[in-house]
Design an enzyme around this catalytic site. Structure first.
Site, PDB file in Angstrom:
ATOM      1  N   LYS A  36      34.624  41.301  48.443  1.00 48.54           N
ATOM      2  CA  LYS A  36      34.277  41.240  47.012  1.00 48.54           C
ATOM      3  C   LYS A  36      34.962  40.060  46.331  1.00 48.54           C
ATOM      4  O   LYS A  36      34.347  39.324  45.561  1.00 48.54           O
ATOM      5  CB  LYS A  36      34.695  42.551  46.342  1.00 48.54           C
ATOM      6  CG  LYS A  36      34.680  42.500  44.831  1.00 48.54           C
ATOM      7  CD  LYS A  36      35.226  43.743  44.196  1.00 48.54           C
ATOM      8  CE  LYS A  36      36.718  43.806  44.049  1.00 48.54           C
ATOM      9  NZ  LYS A  36      37.312  43.050  42.937  1.00 48.54           N
ATOM     10  N   ASN A  37      36.248  39.866  46.631  1.00 52.71           N
ATOM     11  CA  ASN A  37      37.004  38.834  45.916  1.00 52.71           C
ATOM     12  C   ASN A  37      36.680  37.419  46.375  1.00 52.71           C
ATOM     13  O   ASN A  37      37.119  36.451  45.758  1.00 52.71           O
ATOM     14  CB  ASN A  37      38.514  39.089  46.032  1.00 52.71           C
ATOM     15  CG  ASN A  37      38.954  40.229  45.133  1.00 52.71           C
ATOM     16  OD1 ASN A  37      38.157  40.752  44.348  1.00 52.71           O
ATOM     17  ND2 ASN A  37      40.207  40.635  45.257  1.00 52.71           N
ATOM     18  N   CYS A  87      44.837  45.691  30.960  1.00 52.99           N
ATOM     19  CA  CYS A  87      44.083  46.566  31.853  1.00 52.99           C
ATOM     20  C   CYS A  87      45.042  47.533  32.493  1.00 52.99           C
ATOM     21  O   CYS A  87      46.257  47.444  32.284  1.00 52.99           O
ATOM     22  CB  CYS A  87      43.279  45.783  32.890  1.00 52.99           C
ATOM     23  SG  CYS A  87      44.194  45.265  34.328  1.00 52.99           S
ATOM     24  N   ARG A 141      46.863  40.839  32.095  1.00 55.26           N
ATOM     25  CA  ARG A 141      46.197  39.914  33.028  1.00 55.26           C
ATOM     26  C   ARG A 141      45.796  38.677  32.242  1.00 55.26           C
ATOM     27  O   ARG A 141      44.624  38.440  31.978  1.00 55.26           O
ATOM     28  CB  ARG A 141      44.970  40.563  33.674  1.00 55.26           C
ATOM     29  CG  ARG A 141      45.264  41.832  34.387  1.00 55.26           C
ATOM     30  CD  ARG A 141      45.218  41.919  35.853  1.00 55.26           C
ATOM     31  NE  ARG A 141      44.475  41.181  36.763  1.00 55.26           N
ATOM     32  CZ  ARG A 141      43.624  41.729  37.643  1.00 55.26           C
ATOM     33  NH1 ARG A 141      43.337  42.997  37.590  1.00 55.26           N
ATOM     34  NH2 ARG A 141      43.065  40.989  38.566  1.00 55.26           N
ATOM     35  N   ASP A 198      46.955  44.433  46.514  1.00 49.05           N
ATOM     36  CA  ASP A 198      45.750  45.263  46.576  1.00 49.05           C
ATOM     37  C   ASP A 198      45.810  46.314  47.691  1.00 49.05           C
ATOM     38  O   ASP A 198      44.898  47.125  47.820  1.00 49.05           O
ATOM     39  CB  ASP A 198      44.504  44.380  46.767  1.00 49.05           C
ATOM     40  CG  ASP A 198      44.098  43.687  45.475  1.00 49.05           C
ATOM     41  OD1 ASP A 198      44.687  43.990  44.422  1.00 49.05           O
ATOM     42  OD2 ASP A 198      43.188  42.831  45.524  1.00 49.05           O
ATOM     43  N   ARG A 215      33.413  49.915  42.206  1.00 53.14           N
ATOM     44  CA  ARG A 215      33.513  48.494  41.858  1.00 53.14           C
ATOM     45  C   ARG A 215      33.739  47.639  43.099  1.00 53.14           C
ATOM     46  O   ARG A 215      33.324  46.480  43.140  1.00 53.14           O
ATOM     47  CB  ARG A 215      34.698  48.252  40.904  1.00 53.14           C
ATOM     48  CG  ARG A 215      34.488  48.771  39.514  1.00 53.14           C
ATOM     49  CD  ARG A 215      35.637  48.370  38.638  1.00 53.14           C
ATOM     50  NE  ARG A 215      35.831  46.910  38.699  1.00 53.14           N
ATOM     51  CZ  ARG A 215      36.827  46.269  38.127  1.00 53.14           C
ATOM     52  NH1 ARG A 215      37.736  46.923  37.443  1.00 53.14           N
ATOM     53  NH2 ARG A 215      36.927  44.958  38.226  1.00 53.14           N
TER      54      ARG A 215
HETATM   55  C1  UD1 Z   1      43.158  38.399  42.110  1.00 54.29           C
HETATM   56  C2  UD1 Z   1      42.310  39.473  42.755  1.00 54.29           C
HETATM   57  C3  UD1 Z   1      43.000  40.836  42.617  1.00 54.29           C
HETATM   58  C4  UD1 Z   1      44.425  40.764  43.180  1.00 54.29           C
HETATM   59  C5  UD1 Z   1      45.184  39.600  42.557  1.00 54.29           C
HETATM   60  C6  UD1 Z   1      46.546  39.385  43.187  1.00 54.29           C
HETATM   61  C7  UD1 Z   1      40.077  38.622  42.418  1.00 54.29           C
HETATM   62  C8  UD1 Z   1      38.770  38.758  41.743  1.00 54.29           C
HETATM   63  N1  UD1 Z   1      41.018  39.501  42.089  1.00 54.29           N
HETATM   64  O1  UD1 Z   1      43.254  38.715  40.726  1.00 54.29           O
HETATM   65  O2  UD1 Z   1      42.238  41.796  43.347  1.00 54.29           O
HETATM   66  O3  UD1 Z   1      45.107  41.959  42.868  1.00 54.29           O
HETATM   67  O4  UD1 Z   1      44.448  38.373  42.719  1.00 54.29           O
HETATM   68  O5  UD1 Z   1      46.411  39.164  44.552  1.00 54.29           O
HETATM   69  O6  UD1 Z   1      40.239  37.782  43.282  1.00 54.29           O
HETATM   70  N2  UD1 Z   1      48.920  35.426  35.770  1.00 54.29           N
HETATM   71  C9  UD1 Z   1      49.398  34.821  34.617  1.00 54.29           C
HETATM   72  N3  UD1 Z   1      48.589  33.894  34.003  1.00 54.29           N
HETATM   73  C10 UD1 Z   1      47.361  33.537  34.475  1.00 54.29           C
HETATM   74  C11 UD1 Z   1      46.902  34.149  35.659  1.00 54.29           C
HETATM   75  C12 UD1 Z   1      47.707  35.092  36.279  1.00 54.29           C
HETATM   76  O7  UD1 Z   1      50.478  35.119  34.147  1.00 54.29           O
HETATM   77  O8  UD1 Z   1      46.687  32.689  33.871  1.00 54.29           O
HETATM   78  C13 UD1 Z   1      49.753  36.437  36.459  1.00 54.29           C
HETATM   79  C14 UD1 Z   1      49.097  37.809  36.498  1.00 54.29           C
HETATM   80  O9  UD1 Z   1      49.352  38.540  35.315  1.00 54.29           O
HETATM   81  C15 UD1 Z   1      49.727  38.428  37.711  1.00 54.29           C
HETATM   82  C16 UD1 Z   1      49.906  37.234  38.651  1.00 54.29           C
HETATM   83  O10 UD1 Z   1      49.868  36.074  37.818  1.00 54.29           O
HETATM   84  O11 UD1 Z   1      50.965  38.973  37.381  1.00 54.29           O
HETATM   85  C17 UD1 Z   1      48.873  37.096  39.732  1.00 54.29           C
HETATM   86  O12 UD1 Z   1      47.591  37.201  39.155  1.00 54.29           O
HETATM   87  P1  UD1 Z   1      46.305  36.498  39.763  1.00 54.29           P
HETATM   88  O13 UD1 Z   1      46.595  35.982  41.118  1.00 54.29           O
HETATM   89  O14 UD1 Z   1      45.765  35.531  38.760  1.00 54.29           O
HETATM   90  O15 UD1 Z   1      45.306  37.717  39.860  1.00 54.29           O
HETATM   91  P2  UD1 Z   1      43.755  37.609  39.708  1.00 54.29           P
HETATM   92  O16 UD1 Z   1      43.312  36.273  40.177  1.00 54.29           O
HETATM   93  O17 UD1 Z   1      43.332  38.074  38.353  1.00 54.29           O
END
Ligand code: UD1
Length: 423
Positions: free
Chosen positions: A22-23, A120, A125, A311, A403
């Site tokens: 999915k990701n 969330c 996030r 995850d 999902r």
């Molecule tokens: C992706 C995955 C999700 C997984 C996560 C961590 C997808 C669609 N989802 O989510 O299943 O749990 O990686 O492996 O691929 N952060 C910030 N600022 C930002 C972006 C992130 O502070 O602009 C922080 C987040 O709050 C979190 C950490 O960085 O604490 C990692 O998040 P991130 O890797 O961005 O997660 P996603 O890409 O949303």
């Protein structure tokens, strides 16, 4: 609203085929916005998040068609006629990964308007790192009325050096998609190394992009004038494979997982072995898991890839309730990812939480109860607990599990579980 009624106690035996990730599929769908030509994606899992992304692309004006019958895992996207550049609140609030359209829209059309994701179940996030990176590429960004409005400079985005102050998976993907059409070279430093980032890079390269280093912490992108169509097969879902591996281990069974990529699961395999499970790799694309007897307590710390995936944390917690001794689980990626603890406790688990550490005291005899899903992976942990609990477990709000897991109840039943979807 659908629920799962689970009768626990049967060891799972047999084989399961792993779905596409999915990701990896979500950014691949967003990448189709980068070209006016046809993009054909194979091995797309039939899960709700994919339909949500499909709806978002259709809202923007893309034609999205889903294969039928033998092609039911194919999605074809044609984004020749994009009429809107806005990812509306209604879609973003149900799926944060909607922000993946920001980079492609901005790169190809020069502007994008994307609803800001709110909080969330697993904590804040933010997408501030996506925004900072796009600003480095020259975009003007303002936030108004709950939306991020991004505007490329005259002449389009310009390549730049971007350092992520924290590793972000979708942030790396968003910036990679913006940079492929930017003028000149972009270097992404401290980039996410997740296999899904590498899969997106593979697709983009097939579309004509110039990318080196995806899968490492430094990704170099030479911008090109335009991209063309491509056909791409999505990698197997390492989290789904890990979840089924835990299902074998927790029920005292044995499962052969096929069409997966063992190399993407090293951290999970390592912990399963440490807990006493038998793990073998009968072929380059399969894993066999034999449940440990007895299951031993292990400590787990979530990390960015190639570390232990956040995850998989909830599913491992369910497993460790069945281990002899005390296990400590430390969550370092998300601030509030222990929503499953109270639900597992309702089933008899003994878990205490202090800050980002959960202490699991095993072994607890779990008993079936009514429990509530809070997010995708938490739901998976409740299903796993239900598989080993005595009596009946009623898992409510399974739309969370839908999902990201394709027909999970049918697939678990095919290897001996008793899981029924009830309305
Ligand atoms: C992706 C995955 C999700 C997984 C996560 C961590 C997808 C669609 N989802 O989510 O299943 O749990 O990686 O492996 O691929 N952060 C910030 N600022 C930002 C972006 C992130 O502070 O602009 C922080 C987040 O709050 C979190 C950490 O960085 O604490 C990692 O998040 P991130 O890797 O961005 O997660 P996603 O890409 O949303």
């Amino acid at each position: 609203m659908d629920k799962f009624l689970i009768r626990g106690g049967t060891p799972l035996e047999g084989q399961l085929s792993i779905s596409g990730a999915k990701n990896a599929a979500l950014p691949a769908l967003a990448a189709a916005l980068l070209t006016d030509k046809r993009v054909v994606l194979e091995n797309i899992p039939a899960v709700r998040d994919i339909r949500t992304m499909g709806r978002l692309l259709a809202t923007l004006g893309a034609e999205v068609s889903y294969g039928k019958g033998a092609q039911s895992h194919r999605v074809v996207i044609e984004a020749g006629d994009i009429t809107s550049r806005e990812a509306p609140y209604d879609l973003v609030k149900t799926m944060r990964a909607s922000s993946l359209v920001l980079g492609p829209l901005l790169a190809r059309f020069g502007s994008a308007r994307v609803s800001v994701p709110g909080g969330c179940a697993i904590g804040a996030r933010p997408i501030d790192l996506h925004v900072k990176g796009l600003e480095k590429l020259g975009a003007g960004i303002r936030q108004e009325h709950g939306y991020i409005e991004a505007q490329a400079p005259d002449g389009g985005l310009k390549g730049a050096q971007i350092f992520f102050s924290r590793v972000t998976v979708t942030g790396t993907e968003d910036l990679m998609m913006a940079a492929v059409l930017a003028d000149g070279e972009t270097v992404l430093e401290n980039a996410a190394r997740e296999p899904e980032v590498g899969d997106l890079a593979d697709l983009l390269v097939k579309m004509g992009a110039k990318i080196e280093g995806a899968g490492t912490t430094t990704i170099r992108i030479q911008g090109v004038g335009r991209l063309h169509g491509a056909r791409h097969t999505i990698i197997p879902d390492r989290i789904e494979a890990g979840t089924f591996a835990v299902a074998a281990a927790i029920t005292g069974g044995r499962l052969l997982l096929e069409r997966c990529h063992p190399g993407h699961l090293m951290a999970v395999i390592d912990k399963l072995k440490e807990a006493g499970a038998g793990v073998s790799l009968p072929s380059p694309s399969s894993i066999e898991i034999e449940a440990p007897r007895p299951l031993k307590a292990v400590n787990v710390t979530t990390q960015e890839y190639p570390g232990f995936a956040t995850d998989m944390q909830a599913q491992f917690m369910a497993l460790l309730t069945q281990a002899e001794g005390t296990s400590i689980i430390t969550e370092t990626i998300f601030e509030n990812r222990f929503m499953h603890v109270l639900e597992l406790a309702r089933m008899g688990a003994q878990i205490s939480v202090e800050g980002n550490r959960a202490v699991v005291m095993g072994k607890s005899a779990l008993s079936g109860a009514s429990v509530l899903c809070s997010d995708l992976r938490a739901s998976a942990s409740l299903v796993l607990a239900g598989l080993v609990a005595q009596g009946e477990t009623l898992v409510d709000r399974v739309y969370h599990i839908d999902r990201g897991y394709e027909k999970i109840e049918q697939r678990l039943c095919s290897v001996g579980a008793q899981v029924e979807r009830v309305s």
